[in-house]
Design a protein around this motif. Structure first.
Motif: not given
Length: 232
Positions: A168-178, A217-232
């Motif tokens: 989970t922290r890796e995805v937050l880091s990649t997306l620069e989410i504080p 659930e880390s997999a669900d959180i990772a998917e949520y973060l990418r869907r909500t904050y990542e720019i394709p």
């Protein structure tokens, strides 16, 4: 990455550090104001500071600074004078500092019992195992991806040694989410409040005040973060 391989390599990173950051202890004075840590997942030196925060049961505002990121790296350059990580700011004492060993020693001196655990004071051996842990997750959380900045920081209940929290922290880091990091390691006095908040002792647990979402659930959180904050 395949989910089984993802979890296995994250577990290997935990074992490389002999589960450093699994339990809290050495507790001392509690800070009135949140510590601020500028860092990124995958950085072996940042890992040492996160382990110290977990052991000391300290909360902190985490400002991810992956390579190629633009959101917080400039803040570090402006406040400290150079791009180097980790960078700790303690608004309780006015201290702002680089160098993982110095930060760890400071944290245990001010918020612990003054004694740095042996796992964090073995010099080259500590650094070597921290680097080995990063090698099991090459590049994960270390490089920025385009993202939308949340209006409010997220909250994450976690502890450093958990392989699922790391994902989970890796995805937050990649997306620069504080995010506000709540450490709830084994023996943590913060666990009861967390269980009252979430309903059970399971991490990672994410709260997003921007959407009202609460998730395990880390997999669900990772998917949520990418869907909500990542720019394709």
């Amino acid at each position: 990455m395949n989910r089984t391989l993802d979890v296995a390599t994250s577990l290997a990173a935990t074992l490389a550090r002999l589960a450093g950051g699994l339990r809290s202890g050495h507790l001392g004075e509690r800070p009135d104001k949140l510590l601020e840590l500028y860092e990124f997942e995958g950085c072996p030196f940042c890992r040492k500071v996160r382990e110290a925060l977990t052991i000391l049961d300290l909360e902190a505002m985490i400002y991810p600074c992956p390579r190629g990121g633009s959101r917080f790296r400039t803040v570090v350059k402006e406040r400290g004078g150079k791009l180097q990580f980790p960078f700790l700011v303690d608004p309780n004492t006015g201290v702002a500092m680089y160098e993982s060993n110095d930060i760890v020693a400071y944290l245990f001196r001010v918020y612990g019992d003054g004694e740095v655990p042996i796992s964090l004071r073995l010099g080259p051996l500590t650094n070597a195992t921290a680097m080995l842990a990063s090698a099991f997750r090459p590049g994960f959380g270390a490089f920025a991806r385009p993202s939308r900045a949340p209006e409010k920081p997220l909250e994450l209940w976690s502890f450093e040694a958990s392989p699922f929290c790391r994902i989970t922290r890796e995805v937050l880091s990649t997306l620069e989410i504080p995010y506000r990091l709540h450490n709830v390691a084994k023996a943590s006095p913060s666990r009861q409040a967390f269980i009252a908040r979430s309903g059970k002792m399971q991490v990672p647990f994410l709260h997003d005040p921007n959407t009202g979402v609460d998730m395990f659930e880390s997999a669900d959180i990772a998917e949520y973060l990418r869907r909500t904050y990542e720019i394709p």
